[in-house]
Design a protein around this motif. Structure first.
Motif, PDB file in Angstrom:
ATOM      1  N   LEU A  61       0.827  -1.214   0.000  1.00  0.00           N
ATOM      2  CA  LEU A  61       0.000   0.000   0.000  1.00  0.00           C
ATOM      3  C   LEU A  61       0.860   1.263   0.000  1.00  0.00           C
ATOM      4  O   LEU A  61       0.536   2.242  -0.694  1.00  0.00           O
ATOM      5  CB  LEU A  61      -0.928   0.002   1.214  1.00  0.00           C
ATOM      6  N   LEU A  62       1.959   1.256   0.760  1.00  0.00           N
ATOM      7  CA  LEU A  62       2.821   2.434   0.790  1.00  0.00           C
ATOM      8  C   LEU A  62       3.534   2.641  -0.545  1.00  0.00           C
ATOM      9  O   LEU A  62       3.730   3.782  -0.982  1.00  0.00           O
ATOM     10  CB  LEU A  62       3.841   2.317   1.924  1.00  0.00           C
ATOM     11  N   ILE A  63       3.924   1.560  -1.197  1.00  0.00           N
ATOM     12  CA  ILE A  63       4.529   1.689  -2.532  1.00  0.00           C
ATOM     13  C   ILE A  63       3.514   2.273  -3.507  1.00  0.00           C
ATOM     14  O   ILE A  63       3.837   3.149  -4.320  1.00  0.00           O
ATOM     15  CB  ILE A  63       5.043   0.316  -3.019  1.00  0.00           C
ATOM     16  N   TRP A  64       2.272   1.787  -3.415  1.00  0.00           N
ATOM     17  CA  TRP A  64       1.226   2.326  -4.293  1.00  0.00           C
ATOM     18  C   TRP A  64       1.012   3.818  -4.035  1.00  0.00           C
ATOM     19  O   TRP A  64       0.967   4.619  -4.976  1.00  0.00           O
ATOM     20  CB  TRP A  64      -0.088   1.565  -4.043  1.00  0.00           C
ATOM     21  N   ILE A  65       0.909   4.208  -2.749  1.00  0.00           N
ATOM     22  CA  ILE A  65       0.685   5.610  -2.407  1.00  0.00           C
ATOM     23  C   ILE A  65       1.842   6.483  -2.874  1.00  0.00           C
ATOM     24  O   ILE A  65       1.661   7.623  -3.300  1.00  0.00           O
ATOM     25  CB  ILE A  65       0.479   5.751  -0.884  1.00  0.00           C
ATOM     26  N   THR A  66       3.058   5.935  -2.830  1.00  0.00           N
ATOM     27  CA  THR A  66       4.244   6.696  -3.227  1.00  0.00           C
ATOM     28  C   THR A  66       4.234   7.045  -4.716  1.00  0.00           C
ATOM     29  O   THR A  66       4.619   8.145  -5.119  1.00  0.00           O
ATOM     30  CB  THR A  66       5.518   5.900  -2.893  1.00  0.00           C
ATOM     31  N   PHE A  67       3.770   6.103  -5.542  1.00  0.00           N
ATOM     32  CA  PHE A  67       3.894   6.285  -6.988  1.00  0.00           C
ATOM     33  C   PHE A  67       2.595   6.664  -7.702  1.00  0.00           C
ATOM     34  O   PHE A  67       2.640   7.117  -8.842  1.00  0.00           O
ATOM     35  CB  PHE A  67       4.452   5.007  -7.621  1.00  0.00           C
ATOM     36  N   SER A  81      -6.308   3.017 -12.608  1.00  0.00           N
ATOM     37  CA  SER A  81      -5.483   2.259 -13.546  1.00  0.00           C
ATOM     38  C   SER A  81      -5.387   0.821 -13.054  1.00  0.00           C
ATOM     39  O   SER A  81      -5.738   0.507 -11.902  1.00  0.00           O
ATOM     40  CB  SER A  81      -4.082   2.868 -13.661  1.00  0.00           C
ATOM     41  N   TRP A  82      -4.868  -0.063 -13.929  1.00  0.00           N
ATOM     42  CA  TRP A  82      -4.725  -1.457 -13.515  1.00  0.00           C
ATOM     43  C   TRP A  82      -3.673  -1.609 -12.420  1.00  0.00           C
ATOM     44  O   TRP A  82      -3.768  -2.476 -11.558  1.00  0.00           O
ATOM     45  CB  TRP A  82      -4.395  -2.342 -14.723  1.00  0.00           C
ATOM     46  N   GLN A  83      -2.660  -0.720 -12.450  1.00  0.00           N
ATOM     47  CA  GLN A  83      -1.640  -0.781 -11.398  1.00  0.00           C
ATOM     48  C   GLN A  83      -2.259  -0.474 -10.029  1.00  0.00           C
ATOM     49  O   GLN A  83      -1.945  -1.135  -9.027  1.00  0.00           O
ATOM     50  CB  GLN A  83      -0.515   0.221 -11.686  1.00  0.00           C
ATOM     51  N   THR A  84      -3.160   0.515 -10.003  1.00  0.00           N
ATOM     52  CA  THR A  84      -3.849   0.842  -8.759  1.00  0.00           C
ATOM     53  C   THR A  84      -4.704  -0.327  -8.288  1.00  0.00           C
ATOM     54  O   THR A  84      -4.715  -0.682  -7.099  1.00  0.00           O
ATOM     55  CB  THR A  84      -4.730   2.093  -8.952  1.00  0.00           C
ATOM     56  N   ALA A  85      -5.419  -0.941  -9.225  1.00  0.00           N
ATOM     57  CA  ALA A  85      -6.276  -2.082  -8.858  1.00  0.00           C
ATOM     58  C   ALA A  85      -5.454  -3.224  -8.266  1.00  0.00           C
ATOM     59  O   ALA A  85      -5.834  -3.818  -7.245  1.00  0.00           O
ATOM     60  CB  ALA A  85      -7.059  -2.554 -10.086  1.00  0.00           C
ATOM     61  N   VAL A  86      -4.320  -3.527  -8.897  1.00  0.00           N
ATOM     62  CA  VAL A  86      -3.497  -4.644  -8.441  1.00  0.00           C
ATOM     63  C   VAL A  86      -2.854  -4.328  -7.085  1.00  0.00           C
ATOM     64  O   VAL A  86      -2.917  -5.139  -6.144  1.00  0.00           O
ATOM     65  CB  VAL A  86      -2.408  -4.977  -9.483  1.00  0.00           C
ATOM     66  N   MET A  87      -2.251  -3.134  -6.965  1.00  0.00           N
ATOM     67  CA  MET A  87      -1.500  -2.819  -5.753  1.00  0.00           C
ATOM     68  C   MET A  87      -2.425  -2.503  -4.575  1.00  0.00           C
ATOM     69  O   MET A  87      -2.239  -3.039  -3.470  1.00  0.00           O
ATOM     70  CB  MET A  87      -0.547  -1.662  -6.019  1.00  0.00           C
ATOM     71  N   ALA A  88      -3.424  -1.656  -4.799  1.00  0.00           N
ATOM     72  CA  ALA A  88      -4.340  -1.318  -3.709  1.00  0.00           C
ATOM     73  C   ALA A  88      -5.162  -2.541  -3.305  1.00  0.00           C
ATOM     74  O   ALA A  88      -5.337  -2.832  -2.111  1.00  0.00           O
ATOM     75  CB  ALA A  88      -5.257  -0.170  -4.118  1.00  0.00           C
ATOM     76  N   GLY A  89      -5.662  -3.267  -4.306  1.00  0.00           N
ATOM     77  CA  GLY A  89      -6.440  -4.466  -3.999  1.00  0.00           C
ATOM     78  C   GLY A  89      -5.596  -5.549  -3.343  1.00  0.00           C
ATOM     79  O   GLY A  89      -6.028  -6.192  -2.372  1.00  0.00           O
ATOM     80  N   GLY A 117      -1.001  10.811   4.215  1.00  0.00           N
ATOM     81  CA  GLY A 117      -1.319  12.225   4.097  1.00  0.00           C
ATOM     82  C   GLY A 117      -0.332  12.979   3.228  1.00  0.00           C
ATOM     83  O   GLY A 117      -0.721  13.773   2.370  1.00  0.00           O
ATOM     84  N   VAL A 118       0.953  12.727   3.445  1.00  0.00           N
ATOM     85  CA  VAL A 118       1.980  13.402   2.651  1.00  0.00           C
ATOM     86  C   VAL A 118       1.820  13.068   1.170  1.00  0.00           C
ATOM     87  O   VAL A 118       1.920  13.933   0.299  1.00  0.00           O
ATOM     88  CB  VAL A 118       3.390  13.009   3.144  1.00  0.00           C
ATOM     89  N   SER A 119       1.544  11.794   0.872  1.00  0.00           N
ATOM     90  CA  SER A 119       1.397  11.379  -0.526  1.00  0.00           C
ATOM     91  C   SER A 119       0.172  12.008  -1.178  1.00  0.00           C
ATOM     92  O   SER A 119       0.238  12.543  -2.282  1.00  0.00           O
ATOM     93  CB  SER A 119       1.319   9.854  -0.612  1.00  0.00           C
ATOM     94  N   VAL A 120      -0.960  11.974  -0.467  1.00  0.00           N
ATOM     95  CA  VAL A 120      -2.195  12.541  -1.025  1.00  0.00           C
ATOM     96  C   VAL A 120      -2.073  14.053  -1.180  1.00  0.00           C
ATOM     97  O   VAL A 120      -2.422  14.617  -2.224  1.00  0.00           O
ATOM     98  CB  VAL A 120      -3.397  12.178  -0.133  1.00  0.00           C
ATOM     99  N   LEU A 121      -1.564  14.719  -0.151  1.00  0.00           N
ATOM    100  CA  LEU A 121      -1.388  16.170  -0.235  1.00  0.00           C
ATOM    101  C   LEU A 121      -0.398  16.530  -1.342  1.00  0.00           C
ATOM    102  O   LEU A 121      -0.573  17.531  -2.052  1.00  0.00           O
ATOM    103  CB  LEU A 121      -0.906  16.732   1.101  1.00  0.00           C
TER     104      LEU A 121
END
Length: 523
Positions: free
Chosen positions: A225-231, A240-248, A422-426
């Motif tokens: 999840l942190l890798i997904w939030i970072t990128f 995107s499919w990357q979001t679906a795979v990593m977040a899911g 928070g840092v990633s979203v902001l």
């Protein structure tokens, strides 16, 4: 029985002098551990340039330590419940010290990233073990006074790291390697101090059961999840499919971890603790404080450097009002908590002041007087100082001594996770608004659209004068919008804290009624 040997809660409390002696080593090592996480932020462009690294490697120098630190926090907390706390603390100091040396001697970015990951393990361990050791030495009622010192050190290190990094980066005879070397002598001194002064009960359990599956699943789920939030938002889109795979995938791993934790004998994260009302609300409020502590230091430094044109050292100096606010409020409120035995009033006042500070920062732009920005930063610092460690104390007060490590690890883990998210979203919101503002500014100035690529550069000094002004205005104006989001999140923390049950802090190291005393009655 083995369960009885696991809880030496009848040990005599340490005297005030003994506590202060041991606390000096704990605060010292905690300071250098936390400052190592932020000191590289200003010097990172110089580090990556010297090692001929790429933009993706630039990100990973920060992400590697963040991932290791956040994902391992609850694991270290649980180990502290199972094994000798002092020995674990010494192991973590040695790990941190050796990895810091290795980072300083790194010859390429690949080595630096690997050593930063190991350093992150040590940083995560020191952050949580310091709190656990203090909880093992001091009763909750007295802990408020000492937790004030702890909170002040943590926040000053978070805000002061970029300042120290800027000073090192601006000093030609030191060089970037001293961003890592500077921690080593302090770690050695802290190790020696703790070896001599720290006296806590020696926990020896014969019924130890280590939850390997739970620890692995938690670390893997959080890391994904942190890798997904970072990128996300940079390397790929939110949808995107990357979001679906990593977040899911990350969510699935954490669901599996929850299932495992509900069935094992010694869970890494005690679900029966965080399910209860008080710990759950304290954790939710800690998410907001985590965003305040991390987001404030990250984006205010960028605001001063890019939006207002100050150098690294000057930008660090301008964040001093926040540091002063944290230092004074955490120390004063800690003493008042110890005197009254109550935490909720100070947490509520702190979160109200935090909300006011963020609301003020939400109005800033590239022309806001620095004095006014300083007042808002002072309010944020006061809010963080009054609430951060008191929320940890709320949870520690509800659990027996044998669960203090896992409970403290849980709240610290969620606070760090909240700050990271928070840092990633902001940052994603800031990048989007900056890009739009630069494009609009270039269009109004009649500058060709092809120049927008140059406008995206953070090397402001190299930009042509018209574009330089547009970029500074874009960053200065966009920063206010992200602090409005922080204010909204602070509201969530305030509501959570409002529903906390008022409770007096106990004046004993352990709960008066132990679970092991109830077992014979049910037998």
């Amino acid at each position: 029985m083995s369960a009885q040997t696991a809880e030496p809660s009848t040990a005599e409390p340490m005297s005030h002098r003994q506590i202060l002696e041991a606390l000096s080593g704990l605060l010292l090592v905690l300071f250098v551990a936390m400052i190592s996480g932020t000191i590289v932020s200003v010097a990172l462009p110089q580090i990556i340039g010297a090692l001929n690294g790429s933009q993706s490697q630039y990100t990973w120098v920060v992400t590697a330590s963040l991932l290791a630190s956040t994902a391992s926090t609850p694991i270290w907390g649980k180990l502290a419940d199972l094994f000798d706390k002092k020995l674990l603390l010494q192991i973590s100091i040695a790990t941190f010290m050796l990895s810091s040396l290795a980072c300083g001697f790194a010859q390429n970015t690949g080595q630096l990233i690997a050593f930063r990951a190991v350093q992150g393990l040590g940083m995560g361990a020191l952050q949580i073990l310091s709190q656990v050791v203090i909880a093992a030495m001091i009763t909750p009622k007295e802990r408020g006074r000492y937790n004030g010192y702890l909170g002040a050190v943590m926040a000053v290190a978070t805000v002061g790291g970029p300042l120290l990094g800027g000073l090192i980066a601006d000093t030609s005879w030191l060089g970037w390697r001293w961003c890592f070397f500077v921690a080593v002598p302090f770690a050695v001194l802290a190790f020696a101090l703790l070896a001599k002064t720290l006296r806590i009960p020696d926990v020896r359990r014969t019924d130890v059961s280590i939850d390997y599956w739970g620890a692995t699943l938690i670390a893997a789920g959080v890391s994904v999840l942190l890798i997904w939030i970072t990128f996300v938002g940079n390397s790929f889109d939110w949808l995107s499919w990357q979001t679906a795979v990593m977040a899911g995938g990350g969510a699935l791993l954490l669901v599996l971890a929850t299932w495992v934790e509900s069935r094992v004998k010694e869970p890494v994260v005690p679900l029966h603790v965080i399910r209860r009302r008080t710990p759950a609300l304290a954790i939710l409020a800690s998410l907001a404080v985590g965003m305040a502590m991390f987001g404030g230091s990250v984006f205010l430094g960028q605001y001063f450097q890019i939006g207002r044109g100050y150098g690294p050292t000057a930008a660090g100096l301008l964040t001093i009002p926040m540091m002063v606010g944290v230092l004074i409020s955490s120390t004063v409120s800690g003493r008042m908590v110890s005197r009254s035995g109550r935490t909720k009033p100070y947490i509520l006042v702190g979160l109200i002041v935090l909300l006011a500070g963020f609301a003020g920062l939400g109005t800033i732009d590239h022309e806001t007087p620095i004095v006014l920005v300083s007042v808002y930063m002072l309010a944020v610092g006061v809010g963080v100082g009054m609430s951060m460690q008191n929320l940890v104390l709320v949870i520690q007060n509800t659990v027996p001594l044998r669960e203090i490590g896992a409970a403290s690890g849980a709240v610290t883990f969620f606070r760090s996770l909240g700050g990271t998210v928070g840092v990633s979203v902001l940052g994603a919101v800031l990048a989007g608004r900056v890009s739009t503002s630069i494009a609009e500014g270039l269009a109004k100035a009649g500058i060709p659209a092809g120049a927008s690529a140059a406008g995206g550069s953070l090397n402001i000094a190299a930009l042509p004068e018209p574009i330089k002004g547009i970029v500074r205005s874009a960053y200065g104006d966009a920063t206010g919008h992200i602090f409005l989001i922080s204010a909204a999140i602070a509201v969530v923390g305030l509501v959570a804290a409002a529903f906390l049950k008022p409770a007096k802090l106990r004046d004993s190291l352990d709960l008066p009624e132990q679970p092991r005393q109830e077992a014979p009655a049910r037998a």
